[in-house]
Motif scaffolding. Structure first.
Motif, PDB file in Angstrom:
ATOM      1  N   SER A  53      -4.055   0.574  -2.997  1.00 13.67           N
ATOM      2  CA  SER A  53      -5.267   0.224  -3.739  1.00 13.67           C
ATOM      3  C   SER A  53      -5.646  -1.221  -3.443  1.00 13.67           C
ATOM      4  O   SER A  53      -4.784  -2.052  -3.137  1.00 13.67           O
ATOM      5  N   THR A  84      -8.571   0.747   4.575  1.00 17.10           N
ATOM      6  CA  THR A  84      -8.099   2.121   4.407  1.00 17.10           C
ATOM      7  C   THR A  84      -7.223   2.102   3.168  1.00 17.10           C
ATOM      8  O   THR A  84      -6.228   1.380   3.125  1.00 17.10           O
ATOM      9  N   ARG A 114      -6.313   4.332  -0.914  1.00 14.93           N
ATOM     10  CA  ARG A 114      -6.533   5.465  -1.811  1.00 14.93           C
ATOM     11  C   ARG A 114      -7.582   5.128  -2.860  1.00 14.93           C
ATOM     12  O   ARG A 114      -8.261   5.997  -3.363  1.00 14.93           O
ATOM     13  N   ALA A 115      -7.721   3.822  -3.185  1.00 13.62           N
ATOM     14  CA  ALA A 115      -8.700   3.402  -4.190  1.00 13.62           C
ATOM     15  C   ALA A 115      -9.120   1.965  -3.922  1.00 13.62           C
ATOM     16  O   ALA A 115      -8.327   1.165  -3.420  1.00 13.62           O
ATOM     17  N   ILE A 116     -10.367   1.648  -4.275  1.00 15.77           N
ATOM     18  CA  ILE A 116     -10.855   0.275  -4.170  1.00 15.77           C
ATOM     19  C   ILE A 116     -11.739  -0.005  -5.375  1.00 15.77           C
ATOM     20  O   ILE A 116     -12.453   0.890  -5.847  1.00 15.77           O
ATOM     21  N   LEU A 146     -15.057   1.387   5.047  1.00 20.12           N
ATOM     22  CA  LEU A 146     -14.123   1.827   4.014  1.00 20.12           C
ATOM     23  C   LEU A 146     -13.725   3.267   4.267  1.00 20.12           C
ATOM     24  O   LEU A 146     -14.576   4.139   4.433  1.00 20.12           O
ATOM     25  N   ILE A 184     -11.408   6.076   2.383  1.00 18.20           N
ATOM     26  CA  ILE A 184     -10.705   6.372   1.136  1.00 18.20           C
ATOM     27  C   ILE A 184      -9.836   7.614   1.323  1.00 18.20           C
ATOM     28  O   ILE A 184     -10.263   8.591   1.918  1.00 18.20           O
ATOM     29  N   GLY A 185      -8.614   7.559   0.791  1.00 21.37           N
ATOM     30  CA  GLY A 185      -7.759   8.735   0.744  1.00 21.37           C
ATOM     31  C   GLY A 185      -6.783   8.885   1.888  1.00 21.37           C
ATOM     32  O   GLY A 185      -6.115   9.888   1.985  1.00 21.37           O
TER      33      GLY A 185
END
Length: 75
Positions: A15, A29, A31-33, A45, A47-48
């Protein structure tokens, strides 16, 4: 990863938080921002997919046998 100042570079993390006085320029890169009001993000960006290593993101380059992938330094 928490950004409270200015940072430029590639980030691979679970994150990322850009705080209100923070500025991030580069590819992320994660899982969350989250970007707080007043913070700035400029870049690509993804995500995941935070389970990737930088070596997997760079096509055509193979790490040396037994080498551990190392993050790139921030500039």
């Amino acid at each position: 990863m928490e950004i409270k100042g200015k940072m430029s570079g590639e980030i691979i993390a679970q994150s990322v938080t850009v705080h209100k006085k923070g500025a991030l320029e580069g590819n992320v890169t994660a899982r969350a921002i989250s970007v707080e009001k007043g913070g700035m993000f400029s870049g690509e960006l993804i995500i995941g997919q935070a389970d990737l290593t930088q070596g997997e993101l760079l096509p055509g380059q193979k790490p040396a046998a037994g080498a551990t992938p190392q993050p790139l330094p921030a500039t």
